[in-house]
Design a protein around this motif. Sequence first.
Motif, PDB file in Angstrom:
ATOM      1  N   TYR A  47      24.828   1.516 -11.446  1.00  0.00           N
ATOM      2  CA  TYR A  47      24.460   2.789 -11.664  1.00  0.00           C
ATOM      3  C   TYR A  47      23.271   3.180 -12.389  1.00  0.00           C
ATOM      4  CZ  TYR A  47      24.978   7.988 -12.642  1.00  0.00           C
ATOM      5  OH  TYR A  47      24.432   9.105 -12.917  1.00  0.00           O
ATOM      6  N   LYS A  48      23.481   2.531 -13.869  1.00  0.00           N
ATOM      7  CA  LYS A  48      22.648   2.853 -14.983  1.00  0.00           C
ATOM      8  C   LYS A  48      21.319   2.267 -14.386  1.00  0.00           C
ATOM      9  CE  LYS A  48      21.732  -0.605 -17.581  1.00  0.00           C
ATOM     10  NZ  LYS A  48      21.072  -1.822 -17.689  1.00  0.00           N
ATOM     11  N   ASP A  70      16.528   6.526 -22.713  1.00  0.00           N
ATOM     12  CA  ASP A  70      17.284   5.534 -23.752  1.00  0.00           C
ATOM     13  C   ASP A  70      18.508   5.298 -22.967  1.00  0.00           C
ATOM     14  OD1 ASP A  70      15.455   5.580 -25.509  1.00  0.00           O
ATOM     15  OD2 ASP A  70      16.279   7.628 -26.422  1.00  0.00           O
ATOM     16  N   VAL A  71      19.180   4.024 -22.829  1.00  0.00           N
ATOM     17  CA  VAL A  71      20.386   3.574 -22.422  1.00  0.00           C
ATOM     18  C   VAL A  71      21.332   3.383 -23.589  1.00  0.00           C
ATOM     19  CG1 VAL A  71      21.580   1.887 -21.046  1.00  0.00           C
ATOM     20  CG2 VAL A  71      19.264   2.834 -20.424  1.00  0.00           C
ATOM     21  N   VAL A  72      22.496   3.919 -23.294  1.00  0.00           N
ATOM     22  CA  VAL A  72      23.544   3.453 -24.202  1.00  0.00           C
ATOM     23  C   VAL A  72      24.737   2.876 -23.557  1.00  0.00           C
ATOM     24  CG1 VAL A  72      25.280   4.295 -25.835  1.00  0.00           C
ATOM     25  CG2 VAL A  72      22.957   5.139 -25.901  1.00  0.00           C
ATOM     26  N   VAL A  73      25.052   1.557 -23.708  1.00  0.00           N
ATOM     27  CA  VAL A  73      26.127   0.973 -22.994  1.00  0.00           C
ATOM     28  C   VAL A  73      27.196   0.902 -24.083  1.00  0.00           C
ATOM     29  CG1 VAL A  73      26.768  -0.898 -21.823  1.00  0.00           C
ATOM     30  CG2 VAL A  73      24.499  -0.263 -21.731  1.00  0.00           C
ATOM     31  N   MET A  74      28.395   1.449 -23.668  1.00  0.00           N
ATOM     32  CA  MET A  74      29.755   1.560 -24.546  1.00  0.00           C
ATOM     33  C   MET A  74      30.579   0.665 -24.081  1.00  0.00           C
ATOM     34  SD  MET A  74      29.728   5.657 -25.296  1.00  0.00           S
ATOM     35  CE  MET A  74      30.754   5.646 -26.578  1.00  0.00           C
ATOM     36  N   GLY A  75      31.740   0.199 -24.996  1.00  0.00           N
ATOM     37  CA  GLY A  75      32.849  -0.547 -24.465  1.00  0.00           C
ATOM     38  C   GLY A  75      34.007   0.484 -24.059  1.00  0.00           C
ATOM     39  N   TRP A  76      34.990  -0.132 -23.527  1.00  0.00           N
ATOM     40  CA  TRP A  76      36.193   0.856 -23.099  1.00  0.00           C
ATOM     41  C   TRP A  76      36.941   1.186 -24.306  1.00  0.00           C
ATOM     42  CZ3 TRP A  76      36.495   3.180 -18.790  1.00  0.00           C
ATOM     43  CH2 TRP A  76      35.837   2.775 -17.621  1.00  0.00           C
ATOM     44  N   ASP A  77      36.636   0.738 -25.325  1.00  0.00           N
ATOM     45  CA  ASP A  77      37.374   1.015 -26.835  1.00  0.00           C
ATOM     46  C   ASP A  77      36.560   2.262 -27.547  1.00  0.00           C
ATOM     47  OD1 ASP A  77      35.328  -0.760 -27.421  1.00  0.00           O
ATOM     48  OD2 ASP A  77      36.274  -1.765 -28.960  1.00  0.00           O
ATOM     49  N   ALA A  78      35.525   2.780 -27.019  1.00  0.00           N
ATOM     50  CA  ALA A  78      34.492   3.793 -27.599  1.00  0.00           C
ATOM     51  C   ALA A  78      35.448   5.040 -27.911  1.00  0.00           C
ATOM     52  CB  ALA A  78      33.494   4.120 -26.561  1.00  0.00           C
ATOM     53  N   ASP A  96      30.494  -0.754 -19.929  1.00  0.00           N
ATOM     54  CA  ASP A  96      30.041  -2.000 -19.467  1.00  0.00           C
ATOM     55  C   ASP A  96      30.847  -2.585 -18.495  1.00  0.00           C
ATOM     56  OD1 ASP A  96      28.871  -4.503 -19.861  1.00  0.00           O
ATOM     57  OD2 ASP A  96      29.809  -5.421 -21.587  1.00  0.00           O
ATOM     58  N   THR A  97      30.723  -2.218 -17.585  1.00  0.00           N
ATOM     59  CA  THR A  97      31.425  -2.725 -16.267  1.00  0.00           C
ATOM     60  C   THR A  97      30.326  -2.840 -15.290  1.00  0.00           C
ATOM     61  OG1 THR A  97      31.650  -0.483 -15.052  1.00  0.00           O
ATOM     62  CG2 THR A  97      33.592  -1.298 -16.828  1.00  0.00           C
ATOM     63  N   PRO A  98      30.632  -3.828 -14.229  1.00  0.00           N
ATOM     64  CA  PRO A  98      29.459  -3.838 -13.146  1.00  0.00           C
ATOM     65  C   PRO A  98      29.111  -2.635 -12.462  1.00  0.00           C
ATOM     66  CG  PRO A  98      31.370  -5.622 -12.966  1.00  0.00           C
ATOM     67  CD  PRO A  98      31.704  -4.638 -14.018  1.00  0.00           C
TER      68      PRO A  98
END
Length: 79
Positions: A52-53, A68-76, A45-47
């Motif tokens: 890119y996505k 299928d798009v999976v957006v993950m946080g940095w804490d994943a 989840d960064t600009p």
Amino acid sequence: MSVDSNSGAATCIDGRAIAQKMKVELAERLNALASPVKLAILCFDTPASIVYKNAQVKVAHSLGIETDVVVMGWDATTD
């Protein structure tokens, strides 16, 4: 540009035209497959990741590929 090794002359190439030709050929090959093609895109989840996505989804859809798009946080984690 590329350089002719014999004469040393530069040759201009049309990268956009080459890319378009490759996309058409790839779309034809994908359409010939027995089952639909699906692509999973994983991004953070960064600009930059979102840009890119979005580009990957746009190209995939233009080729008839489901995404299928999976957006993950940095804490994943891998768990």
